[in-house]
Write an enzyme that holds these catalytic residues in place. Sequence first.
Site, PDB file in Angstrom:
ATOM      1  N   VAL A  67      13.097 -14.677 -40.414  1.00  0.00           N
ATOM      2  CA  VAL A  67      11.952 -13.901 -40.923  1.00  0.00           C
ATOM      3  C   VAL A  67      12.380 -12.791 -41.881  1.00  0.00           C
ATOM      4  O   VAL A  67      11.548 -12.206 -42.561  1.00  0.00           O
ATOM      5  CB  VAL A  67      11.097 -13.275 -39.783  1.00  0.00           C
ATOM      6  CG1 VAL A  67      10.490 -14.359 -38.910  1.00  0.00           C
ATOM      7  CG2 VAL A  67      11.886 -12.266 -38.974  1.00  0.00           C
ATOM      8  N   LYS A  68      13.657 -12.503 -41.957  1.00  0.00           N
ATOM      9  CA  LYS A  68      14.150 -11.371 -42.755  1.00  0.00           C
ATOM     10  C   LYS A  68      14.341 -11.792 -44.223  1.00  0.00           C
ATOM     11  O   LYS A  68      14.204 -12.964 -44.549  1.00  0.00           O
ATOM     12  CB  LYS A  68      15.445 -10.838 -42.133  1.00  0.00           C
ATOM     13  CG  LYS A  68      15.312 -10.445 -40.648  1.00  0.00           C
ATOM     14  CD  LYS A  68      14.457  -9.195 -40.422  1.00  0.00           C
ATOM     15  CE  LYS A  68      14.032  -9.017 -38.977  1.00  0.00           C
ATOM     16  NZ  LYS A  68      15.029  -8.502 -38.068  1.00  0.00           N
TER      17      LYS A  68
END
Length: 386
Positions: free
Chosen positions: A192-193
Amino acid sequence: MSSHFIHYSRQSIDEEDIEAVVRVLRSDFLTQGPAIEQFEQGVARVAATPAAIAVSSATAGLHLACIAAGIASGDTVWTSAISFAASANCARYVGAHIDFVDVDTDTGNLCPQELAEKLAKASAAGTLPKALIVVHFSGRTCNMEAIYALKEQYGFSVIEDAAHAFGAFYPTGKPVGSDSRSLAVVFSFHPVKPITTGEGGAITTHDAQFAKKLRMLRTHGITRDPEQLEQANMPAWYYEQQLLGYNYRMTDIQAALGESQSKKIHRFNDARRQLATRYANILDGLPLLLPPADNHSSWHLYVVRLSAGTRLSRDDAFRKLRAENIGVNVHYMPIHLHPYYQRLGFSKGQFPKAEAFFDQALSLPLHQGLVLSDQDFVAQTLRDIL
Ligand SMILES: *Cc1c(COP(=O)(O)O)cnc(C)c1O
């Protein structure tokens, strides 16, 4: 309802990434090979820093940064009340006492004024922290100049939890990671980063001795480097464990993915920046408090707050949006409200601005692969329910 789930965040993987991983799978080294150093150089370039140390996660990176900073039982570490639990857990891993600093409700970032007041009290009481872990919430940098001024005054180390902020910039236009006044900066490469290695992280530092220690700690506290060995004139097989370290290594499979991804970081961040600007336009007029504009943020998250007086509670809005297949999320419940931290003695009401921020916060979908029709659907659905 959307025909597909609209993720709040997700990775973007292309053929180039896949080929990079496959090349490693066909090579001699799946771990401890040449891909790690290449990735580390890529990370160091993006962060404009002399050294990057790839690790198995940002959580591992924060743990090692605490150890290498000499933080131990009896010491105190402070971090932001609004963050992922790992920002505080790392202090607990080394037996340190943890405390929190309240945030600015506009941004969710640690509030320098709150920090200054808390430091003045701690100084009088003889309970100053050894380190402050600042968190660049959502990819927007904290007010580092104010924080460094307080560091000079009170003498604590600064560690940046930049899990959200790979490729982001300070207001000066310099990259996150480039300031030698921070002892360490930790990035996350969870899917998700801003970029991903599957699981993974990196620590950057401007301190060569600190970097050496981190490299040793990442691999059991062991070194084979003849220049670092305590025993002289030993045979070629010889290695020494000099510290109590861990196996926090990243694999070459992950590093190859990371290197391929790191070339795209500015494209990804620019895409999210544009989508954030677009949100500000299409959400205009709704009873929402929007995150302030920021051309330097990596825009890992787009966190809106429901204005006081909105018909719906945050949790009702969350439920209604999820029912439409919109992957909204909440970042974050303040760390001190988790049962583990409550059992350490923290209580509700201690960090009122963080608690108020949390009560209203809703993360809307934002990632470099978000298509405009999905973004429009998010805005239209909000318009319908609010
Ligand atoms: C994701 C995250 C971490 C932990 O990262 P991992 O790589 O998953 O260990 C730490 N701090 C913050 C603020 C995060 O968002």
